[in-house]
Design a protein around this motif. Structure first.
Motif, mmCIF file in Angstrom:
data_model
loop_
_atom_site.group_PDB
_atom_site.id
_atom_site.type_symbol
_atom_site.label_atom_id
_atom_site.label_comp_id
_atom_site.label_asym_id
_atom_site.label_seq_id
_atom_site.Cartn_x
_atom_site.Cartn_y
_atom_site.Cartn_z
ATOM 1 N N MET A 150 2.349 -2.266 -148.682
ATOM 2 C CA MET A 150 2.332 -2.586 -150.109
ATOM 3 C C MET A 150 0.932 -2.407 -150.688
ATOM 4 S SD MET A 150 5.422 -3.051 -150.750
ATOM 5 C CE MET A 150 5.103 -3.264 -152.491
ATOM 6 N N GLU A 185 5.920 -4.459 -145.512
ATOM 7 C CA GLU A 185 4.956 -5.352 -146.144
ATOM 8 C C GLU A 185 3.518 -4.851 -146.007
ATOM 9 O OE1 GLU A 185 5.601 -9.467 -145.118
ATOM 10 O OE2 GLU A 185 7.792 -9.228 -145.191
ATOM 11 N N ALA A 190 9.465 0.695 -151.563
ATOM 12 C CA ALA A 190 8.630 0.109 -150.510
ATOM 13 C C ALA A 190 9.211 0.429 -149.135
ATOM 14 C CB ALA A 190 8.520 -1.392 -150.704
ATOM 15 N N GLU A 203 8.296 -7.938 -149.303
ATOM 16 C CA GLU A 203 7.369 -6.942 -149.847
ATOM 17 C C GLU A 203 6.829 -7.369 -151.208
ATOM 18 O OE1 GLU A 203 9.608 -3.326 -147.452
ATOM 19 O OE2 GLU A 203 10.219 -3.877 -149.491
#
Length: 366
Positions: free
Chosen positions: A231, A228, A225, A250
């Motif tokens: 995602m 956020e 990742a 995340e």
């Protein structure tokens, strides 16, 4: 309606080689119903056309780790006093190479592992410098996209006096050009890989294709990742993903809910496993990390550091992922040991002003 055109013997052979670059001539001949001399002729023609780069007989320990994703120039501004929002703040500046996939590739190269980076840069001074630096460390950059009409990406981080991230601004549009067409063009570079490490800067369609490809080939896909908001690019079908590396925020963004305790974290992991994910690593700040073991997420604390030795946090997460990938490249079943090495590399990076610590060496793998 015109019936679909059947593939020629040469095109059928190319499909078989793409699916298994280690396939032998006799096996090709048996599957296609051709003589071995005919197969050799097709292979020679495909090589002359540049559609294959020769046989992929690579010793297992030299199979490259292929990293695909972002490369950019990192600018880190560290405040010399308390930050005041809406005002000018005195700061120290440090500039270095960056980008999640690029950072992971450099970490792996400094550990002495064979690594190939597939990324996008501008055909500008910054882009050429970034690729030249990597090649000097032994990273294979063949197949990288070099755009004449766009600037190399940048990442600007604002840090507080203790080196903690306050705000980051990322200009990463070039990575959107690493699309499924780019994957098709770089299939020969990815084919020999035992592990493929991809960051979530990649477009969703590219990630979908990488997962489908991993399901068809004997190849392990590690996804890492980057933020956020990105995602959402992962999607809901995680079949084909061997390992996902992320942080608590995340994981919360991916699950769509706050994860305040161990029970919630375990439930989130089980949900991802049900969606096809094989293994999970979640970094958890000063607590260390949690890795999947059966239905549980096991806590592994970080090495103890003198707080005065910590310079700043940029790049530590990428070092963590690189350490995990390096150890799993050697022993794919030992996730605990891989996480321990990842934490060790992250600790070294925390004590460096550079995004990738120059203290990394092959001796760390002994």
């Amino acid at each position: 309606m015109t019936p679909p055109k059947e593939l020629s013997s040469k095109e059928q052979l190319l499909s078989l080689v793409e699916a298994n670059p280690f396939i032998g001539q006799q096996e090709l001949a048996d599957q296609l119903g051709l003589s071995r001399s005919a197969v050799a002729g097709h292979l020679g023609q495909l090589t002359r056309e540049g559609r294959i780069l020769g046989r992929a007989y690579v010793l297992p320990q030299r199979q490259p780790i292929v990293c695909i994703g972002g490369t950019n120039l990192d600018r880190k501004l560290r405040a010399v006093g308390p930050l005041r929002m809406g005002s000018s703040n005195p700061a120290q500046q440090h500039e270095s190479a960056g980008g999640v996939a690029r950072n992971i590739a450099e970490n792996l190269a400094r550990l002495g592992l064979p690594v190939h980076l597939l990324t996008a840069v501008g055909r500008d001074a910054a882009g050429q410098t970034l690729l030249t630096q990597l090649q000097g460390l032994g990273v294979d950059c063949a197949g990288c996209l070099q755009a004449a009409d766009a600037a190399t990406g940048s990442y600007t981080a604002v840090l507080d006096p203790d080196g903690e991230l306050v705000l980051a601004l990322a200009h990463m549009e070039l990575t959107d050009r690493l699309d499924p067409a780019f994957l098709r063009q770089t299939a020969p570079q990815r084919a020999p890989a035992r592990w493929l490490v991809a960051d979530l800067n990649l477009p969703r369609e590219t990630l979908d294709e990488l997962r489908a490809e991993a399901r068809l080939r004997d190849q392990r896909l590690l996804l890492v990742a980057v933020s956020e908001p990105k995602m959402a690019r992962l999607g809901t079908d995680l079949r084909g993903v061997e390992l996902l590396v992320l942080n608590r925020g995340e994981l919360q963004a991916l699950s769509g809910q706050v994860l305040p305790d161990d029970a919630a974290l375990r439930a989130a992991w089980r949900s991802l496993h049900d969606a096809g994910l094989q293994r999970l690593v979640m970094s958890d700040g000063a607590a260390g990390l949690r890795f999947s073991e059966g239905d549980d997420l096991v806590l592994l604390p970080p090495p103890r550091l003198n707080p005065a030795s910590i310079r700043e946090v940029t790049g530590a997460g990428d070092a963590l992922t690189a350490g995990i990938a390096a150890a799993l490249h050697r022993d794919p079943d030992d996730l605990r040991g891989a996480c321990a090495l990842g934490l060790q590399l992250a600790a070294l990076t925390l004590q460096s002003d550079a995004t990738v610590s120059e203290a990394l060496s092959p001796a760390l793998l002994v």
